[in-house]
Design an enzyme around this catalytic site. Structure first.
Site, PDB file in Angstrom:
ATOM      1  N   GLY A  10     -10.612   8.634  -9.795  1.00 22.28           N
ATOM      2  CA  GLY A  10     -10.715   7.202 -10.090  1.00 22.28           C
ATOM      3  C   GLY A  10     -12.069   6.857 -10.673  1.00 22.28           C
ATOM      4  N   GLY A  14     -14.885   0.567 -11.632  1.00 23.71           N
ATOM      5  CA  GLY A  14     -15.220   0.171 -10.271  1.00 23.71           C
ATOM      6  C   GLY A  14     -16.151   1.118  -9.538  1.00 23.71           C
ATOM      7  N   ARG A  35      -6.730   8.588 -15.063  1.00 23.31           N
ATOM      8  CA  ARG A  35      -5.479   8.600 -15.829  1.00 23.31           C
ATOM      9  C   ARG A  35      -5.680   8.120 -17.260  1.00 23.31           C
ATOM     10  NH1 ARG A  35      -1.515   5.102 -12.154  1.00 23.31           N
ATOM     11  NH2 ARG A  35      -3.440   3.923 -11.961  1.00 23.31           N
ATOM     12  N   TYR A 152      -0.128  -1.501   2.196  1.00 22.53           N
ATOM     13  CA  TYR A 152      -1.480  -1.144   1.748  1.00 22.53           C
ATOM     14  C   TYR A 152      -2.341  -0.776   2.955  1.00 22.53           C
ATOM     15  CZ  TYR A 152      -6.194  -1.317  -0.037  1.00 22.53           C
ATOM     16  OH  TYR A 152      -7.484  -0.982  -0.347  1.00 22.53           O
ATOM     17  N   PHE A 189      -9.721  -4.152  -8.633  1.00 25.51           N
ATOM     18  CA  PHE A 189      -8.771  -3.990  -7.529  1.00 25.51           C
ATOM     19  C   PHE A 189      -7.771  -5.145  -7.452  1.00 25.51           C
ATOM     20  CE2 PHE A 189      -7.663  -4.974  -3.115  1.00 25.51           C
ATOM     21  CZ  PHE A 189      -7.188  -3.766  -2.649  1.00 25.51           C
TER      22      PHE A 189
END
Length: 251
Positions: A10, A14, A35, A152, A189
């Site tokens: 990731g 962020g 990605r 979540y 997010f």
């Protein structure tokens, strides 16, 4: 001095990008994973001015992609000293009876399975060397459940549990394991959670000063630079205005 190699999932935005930046400034070699090819190219161009950087494009939720990508690392980057499991997402904010099962799958696949796949691909080499460091990025949602957070929160409770399990299993192999659990951090997010609704996402952070990605990156840097006998196993960090997952002192 032995230059350490860090793999960050990731890494294109962020907390992941901010962490890559502070580590690049301190001359760590970086393996940046994500990605989005265009984002990976941009971050590599930016940080290659500071240190050695390579990128791996894959989806952490796709097991075959994970192992293939990590197996493809060139010799100079194969010894991974620090793994930062940062990839994660939130989709939707619904009651459990109204939840979208596709959202559930996305959160469990990335937040839980993704962390497991990447860790499984890298941990054996750390075990073989009898050294290494895993930093798992959790959330306050892994410490307390809030209304409409159900799946979540469950995924982040899993991260919390896996962090503790890793510490137990890897203890005899001299591997450090740590989790950072942020409260409200102003990143993409909320935009992901609200399916691209920028206004709705912006409202989440109105009326108080949220944590910034750089705040968490500095904490991660502090954690990974402690003397090797020091393991900061579990760290919760809030912005000043936040007292719990649901209590915020807004103007």
């Amino acid at each position: 001095m032995n230059q350490k190699t860090v793999l960050i999932t990731g890494a294109t935005s962020g907390i992941g990008k901010a962490t890559a930046t502070i580590l690049a400034k301190n001359k760590y070699k970086l393996i940046l994973c994500g990605r989005r090819k265009e984002r990976l190219i941009e971050v590599k161009e930016e940080l290659s001015k500071l240190t050695e950087v390579i990128t791996l494009q894959f989806d952490v939720s796709k097991k075959e992609e994970v192992f293939k990508a990590i197996d493809s690392l060139p010799p100079a980057f194969q010894k991974i000293d620090i793994l930062i499991n940062n990839a994660g997402n939130a989709h939707g904010l619904s009651t459990i009876q109204d939840g979208d099962t596709d959202d559930w799958d996305a959160m469990l696949d990335i937040n839980v399975k993704g962390l497991l796949y990447v860790s499984r691909a890298i941990l054996p080499q750390m075990v073989k060397r009898n050294e290494g460091f895993v930093v798992n990025i959790g959330s306050i949602a892994g410490k307390e459940v809030y209304p409409n957070g159900n799946v979540y929160c469950a995924s982040k409770y899993a991260v919390n549990a896996l962090n503790k399990a890793m510490r137990l299993d890897l203890n005899k192999h001299n591997i450090r394991v740590s989790a950072i659990h942020p409260g409200a951090v102003e990143t993409e997010f909320s935009e992901v959670r609200f399916k691209g609704d920028k206004e709705k996402a912006k409202n989440v952070y109105k009326g108080f000063k949220a944590l910034q990605a750089e705040d968490i990156a500095e904490i991660i840097y502090f954690v990974v630079t402690r003397p090797y006998h020091v393991n900061i196993e579990d760290l919760v960090v809030y912005p000043l205005a936040q007292a719990s997952a649901t209590i915020l002192n807004k103007e």
